[in-house]
Scaffold this active site. Structure first.
Site, PDB file in Angstrom:
ATOM      1  CG  ASP A  32      -2.027   1.020   1.105  1.00  0.00           C
ATOM      2  OD1 ASP A  32      -2.398   1.387  -0.031  1.00  0.00           O
ATOM      3  OD2 ASP A  32      -2.527   1.475   2.158  1.00  0.00           O
ATOM      4  CG  LEU A  73       9.891 -16.707  -4.038  1.00  0.00           C
ATOM      5  CD1 LEU A  73      10.191 -16.632  -2.535  1.00  0.00           C
ATOM      6  CD2 LEU A  73      10.041 -15.299  -4.628  1.00  0.00           C
ATOM      7  CG  HIS A  84      -0.623   2.148  -9.419  1.00  0.00           C
ATOM      8  ND1 HIS A  84      -0.772   1.795  -8.098  1.00  0.00           N
ATOM      9  CD2 HIS A  84      -1.733   2.869  -9.738  1.00  0.00           C
ATOM     10  CE1 HIS A  84      -1.918   2.290  -7.636  1.00  0.00           C
ATOM     11  NE2 HIS A  84      -2.516   2.948  -8.616  1.00  0.00           N
ATOM     12  CD1 TRP A  86     -12.997  -5.309  -8.964  1.00  0.00           C
ATOM     13  CD2 TRP A  86     -12.595  -4.473 -11.008  1.00  0.00           C
ATOM     14  NE1 TRP A  86     -12.411  -6.298  -9.724  1.00  0.00           N
ATOM     15  CE2 TRP A  86     -12.154  -5.817 -10.981  1.00  0.00           C
ATOM     16  CE3 TRP A  86     -12.438  -3.742 -12.198  1.00  0.00           C
ATOM     17  CZ2 TRP A  86     -11.572  -6.444 -12.086  1.00  0.00           C
ATOM     18  CZ3 TRP A  86     -11.861  -4.377 -13.289  1.00  0.00           C
ATOM     19  CH2 TRP A  86     -11.436  -5.707 -13.241  1.00  0.00           C
ATOM     20  NE  ARG A 118      -7.576   0.790   5.675  1.00  0.00           N
ATOM     21  CZ  ARG A 118      -7.500   2.113   5.873  1.00  0.00           C
ATOM     22  NH1 ARG A 118      -7.738   2.622   7.070  1.00  0.00           N
ATOM     23  NH2 ARG A 118      -7.212   2.925   4.873  1.00  0.00           N
TER      24      ARG A 118
END
Ligand code: IPE
Ligand code: IPE
Ligand code: MG
Length: 249
Positions: free
Chosen positions: A25, A136, A42, A74, A192
């Site tokens: 985030d 991985l 992003h 969305w 959160r």
């Protein structure tokens, strides 16, 4: 059978979490601080992911699960959503050869509805190509929500007339090919979960950092590993019981 889907994992490294899950985030705020569009955040987030995948493998983490796009994302402006979908499509082209070379098995975890059939095809090809890799396991949670996962698992069991219990439900979840996360990291300062791995985090250790995802680097990842190494996992037992279980292991 769910057991057939179990990923082959590298040997575990003492004190290092087998499975690290990350809520990536803070891309938007990172961009805003630099007077850049959110899309630039992003893109920078994708570069951070590339670094962390390599570093996690180096540290002996066997499974890395990252939250890239939630069921609720969305609701963002359509241009931002389209930009994130394009970024995934581009990553499948640019990153998969590199991941494959590095021995990474890629799984894109989440609902396929709402995704372009061509994107779904790209996802399936990437998964097929890398399925045999054992350095991985990288799970990219995309169009994913913890609630979606629990519901789709319960629906599949019900449709097959199978009993619903903890073992059968766990085995029907979209992350059934890996053990539950030992450590869940959230960057970006919020404390959160935002509908991530809800079922699987029952006993995960949590690590929150103010660092925005594009700025999250190897040193910050190591701080999370260090914090994890200092925790005592008790799984409901007393500290003394937990200690003797660790000594016995
Ligand atoms: C995380 O960064 C990426 C996604 C949720 C797709 P954000 O885009 O949520 O960044 P902030 O929280 O607005 O800074
Ligand atoms: C969580 O971040 C989802 C991802 C990182 C993909 P959000 O930015 O969507 O979470 P909230 O809305 O702040 O809870
Ligand atoms: Mg956010």
């Amino acid at each position: 059978m769910a057991g057939d889907r179990n990923a082959s994992l590298p040997p575990r490294v003492h004190g290092v979490p087998v499975h690290v899950a990350i809520v990536m985030d803070g891309n938007g705020r990172w961009a805003r601080q630099r007077l850049l569009p959110r899309a630039a955040g992003h893109r920078a987030g994708m570069e951070a992911l590339r670094r962390i995948v390599a570093h996690a493998a180096r540290r002996g983490v066997a499974v890395l699960t990252v939250f890239a796009f939630s069921s609720e994302n969305w609701a963002r402006p359509p241009e931002e959503v389209q930009g994130i979908l394009r970024l995934l499509a581009q990553a499948l082209i640019d990153e998969v050869p590199r991941l494959h070379e590095a021995g990474v098995a890629l799984h894109v975890v989440g609902a396929r509805d709402g995704l372009d059939p061509q994107l779904v095809q790209g996802i399936e090809e990437a998964q097929r190509r890398t399925v045999g890799n054992t350095r991985l396991v990288l799970n990219v949670c995309f169009n994913y929500g913890g609630r979606w996962d629990i519901v789709q698992a319960a629906q599949r069991l019900a449709a097959r007339g199978e009993p619903i219990n903890e073992a059968s439900l766990s085995a029907a979840l979209a992350l059934a090919h890996v053990p539950d996360p030992d450590l869940v990291i959230r960057t970006g300062g919020e404390q959160r979960i935002s509908n991530f791995v809800l079922w699987q985090l029952a006993y995960s250790e949590l690590f929150f950092t103010d660092c925005l995802w594009p700025a999250f680097d190897e040193a910050e990842f190591d701080r999370a590993l260090q914090a994890y190494a200092g925790r005592q996992r008790r799984f409901g037992r007393t500290p003394e019981q937990a200690l003797s279980a660790t000594v016995a292991a």
